[in-house]
Write a protein that holds these residues in place. Structure first.
Motif, short mmCIF file in Angstrom:
data_model
loop_
_atom_site.label_atom_id
_atom_site.label_comp_id
_atom_site.label_asym_id
_atom_site.label_seq_id
_atom_site.Cartn_x
_atom_site.Cartn_y
_atom_site.Cartn_z
N GLY A 177 1.77 -11.85 -10.19
CA GLY A 177 2.02 -10.72 -9.30
C GLY A 177 3.42 -10.69 -8.73
O GLY A 177 3.69 -10.01 -7.74
N ARG A 178 4.37 -11.42 -9.37
CA ARG A 178 5.72 -11.51 -8.84
C ARG A 178 6.72 -10.64 -9.59
O ARG A 178 7.89 -10.58 -9.21
CB ARG A 178 6.20 -12.97 -8.87
N TYR A 179 6.27 -9.98 -10.63
CA TYR A 179 7.19 -9.16 -11.43
C TYR A 179 7.39 -7.81 -10.75
O TYR A 179 6.43 -7.15 -10.36
CB TYR A 179 6.62 -8.94 -12.84
N MET A 203 2.28 -8.56 -2.71
CA MET A 203 2.73 -7.39 -3.46
C MET A 203 1.71 -6.25 -3.39
O MET A 203 2.08 -5.07 -3.36
CB MET A 203 3.02 -7.78 -4.90
N ARG A 204 0.44 -6.61 -3.34
CA ARG A 204 -0.58 -5.56 -3.20
C ARG A 204 -0.44 -4.87 -1.85
O ARG A 204 -0.55 -3.63 -1.75
CB ARG A 204 -1.98 -6.15 -3.34
N LEU A 251 1.34 -0.01 1.30
CA LEU A 251 2.26 0.65 2.23
C LEU A 251 3.02 1.77 1.52
O LEU A 251 3.24 2.85 2.09
CB LEU A 251 3.23 -0.36 2.82
N LEU A 252 3.43 1.49 0.29
CA LEU A 252 4.16 2.50 -0.48
C LEU A 252 3.29 3.75 -0.66
O LEU A 252 3.78 4.88 -0.57
CB LEU A 252 4.56 1.92 -1.84
N ALA A 296 0.64 3.04 9.41
CA ALA A 296 0.46 2.69 7.99
C ALA A 296 0.02 1.24 7.85
O ALA A 296 -0.84 0.92 7.02
CB ALA A 296 1.76 2.93 7.23
N LEU A 297 0.57 0.36 8.64
CA LEU A 297 0.16 -1.04 8.63
C LEU A 297 -1.31 -1.18 9.01
O LEU A 297 -2.06 -1.95 8.39
CB LEU A 297 1.03 -1.85 9.59
N ARG A 298 -1.73 -0.42 10.01
CA ARG A 298 -3.13 -0.49 10.43
C ARG A 298 -4.05 -0.03 9.30
O ARG A 298 -5.07 -0.67 9.00
CB ARG A 298 -3.35 0.39 11.67
N LYS A 299 -3.70 1.08 8.63
CA LYS A 299 -4.51 1.57 7.53
C LYS A 299 -4.59 0.57 6.39
O LYS A 299 -5.67 0.34 5.82
CB LYS A 299 -3.94 2.90 7.01
N CYS A 300 -3.47 -0.04 6.08
CA CYS A 300 -3.46 -1.01 4.97
C CYS A 300 -4.25 -2.27 5.32
O CYS A 300 -4.93 -2.84 4.46
CB CYS A 300 -2.01 -1.36 4.61
#
Length: 389
Positions: free
Chosen positions: A19-21, A334-335, A340-341, A381-385
């Protein structure tokens, strides 16, 4: 396929499995609080543009005027025809700003650390480095033949032990970041200076994330702690709060003269373009009047950090506008960044080997240009994620 291609391909596949790519993001437009990526307008929360100077009218005007006067490039390395009067003025202004006798400009902060450390340290010397120092410091140390000692992050007892154990070395240099880029905490510079003075060592501070952020008008950690004249070597960047690109060392004239003849990145790289040098000069002038901007930066940082912490997130040791949200494994980190994106917020995931394997974090950098509404949107957004994982 050649063996070397097979080996590189396998390493890339391993990065993907872990998951680092990450492919490069190609942005449209300049570096503001909102930027366009793949046709989407995103709230940018990972830029080093602390004071919003990248599109400041004075910097843009200076770049245009310098290009029209000098041309697009400088034409050579500094030791041949690449030192224009504008480069000389920039170094004099940097020295005045930092309160040192002299300054020398490099092409980047990374090459500054490489050039200075590799030049001043020999096989009879020792360099003593904080374990969380920036990669450019680590690489600069690797280029030397000096003895190396690493002390645990901000552990002054370990630093003192290293100083005692290296008493027989010719030169002893204690190297530290001013602000640590992954955690957002500040080096205990007064204690470092006191120990260095007690054991006759030099102090070397990399103020990449403190330039334009800490101290009066952003003069850095030395000014922040009132240690002018007691820190021997101050490295800074021109590519974060200053808003352009490049790096510099602020020091005495003797060291500047030495580095001009010994620092390989300086000797073998074409000098900054006139536009860059002129923009940096304009930025220094703006910094001289930046009291309100810096106050707004710190107000925004305190507000955002407190709201993020109120949601129960771990922000580590953050005490500056760098606010990490510690997530965990590379894949989890990364997830979370991708979630957030999806909410319209770009905040970069930082994972191993930049940080420990279980300390992956989404790193937020608050700027003076962020509005309260933008910070609130990011918190929501942080709360939703958080609720989605």
């Amino acid at each position: 396929m050649a063996k070397w291609e097979t080996a590189l391909g396998e390493e890339l596949r391993q990065l993907k499995r872990e998951g680092r790519y990450r492919p490069l993001n190609v942005w449209t437009g300049g570096s503001g609080t909102r930027m366009e990526l793949n046709g989407r307008s995103l709230l940018q929360m990972s830029s080093n543009n602390y004071l919003g100077l990248t599109d400041h009218p004075a910097l843009i005007r200076a770049a245009v005027e310098a290009t029209e006067r000098y041309g697009a490039g400088s034409g050579s390395v500094r030791t041949i025809t690449g030192t224009l009067d504008i480069h000389d003025r920039l170094e004099r202004e940097l020295a005045r700003f930092k309160g040192t006798e002299a300054a020398l400009v490099f092409q980047s902060g990374f090459t500054t650390n490489q050039g200075v450390l590799s030049s001043i340290l020999g096989p009879d010397d020792v360099v003593i480095s904080d374990e969380l120092n920036h990669a450019s410091i680590i690489d600069g140390i690797r280029l030397t033949k000096a003895h190396r000692k690493i002390y645990a992050h901000k552990d002054m007892a370990q630093l003192e032990t290293a100083l005692k154990e290296s008493a027989g070395c010719a030169k002893r240099v204690v190297v530290t970041d001013g602000v640590f880029s992954m955690d957002g905490d500040i080096a205990p510079l007064p204690a470092i200076v006191e120990l260095a003075e007690r054991y006759d060592a030099f102090v070397y501070v990399d103020d990449a994330h403190a330039s334009g952020v800490l101290g009066k008008n952003g003069k850095g950690t030395t000014d922040h702690f009132g240690l002018q004249g007691r820190v021997h070597i101050q490295v800074g960047t021109l590519s974060k709060a200053v808003g352009v690109v490049g790096g510099y060392v602020a020091c005495d004239q003797l060291l500047k003269d030495y580095l001009i003849h010994k620092a390989r990145p300086f000797l073998f790289s074409t000098s900054q373009t006139p536009a860059v040098a002129a923009s940096c000069l304009a930025a220094i002038e703006v910094l001289g009047q930046s009291g309100e901007l810096i106050a707004k930066l710190w107000e925004n940082a305190a507000y955002f950090r407190s709201r993020v912490q109120a949601l129960g997130f771990d922000t580590g040791a953050s005490e500056t506008p760098i606010v990490p949200v510690i997530v965990g494994s590379p894949a989890e980190t990364m997830r979370f960044s991708d979630l957030l994106l999806a909410e319209g917020v770009f905040a970069q995931g930082i994972v191993y080997p930049t940080v420990a394997a279980d300390k992956g974090r989404v790193r937020f950098i608050v700027t003076a240009r962020h509005t309260r509404e933008e910070l609130d949107y990011t918190v929501e957004a942080l709360r939703k994620c958080r609720d989605a994982v």
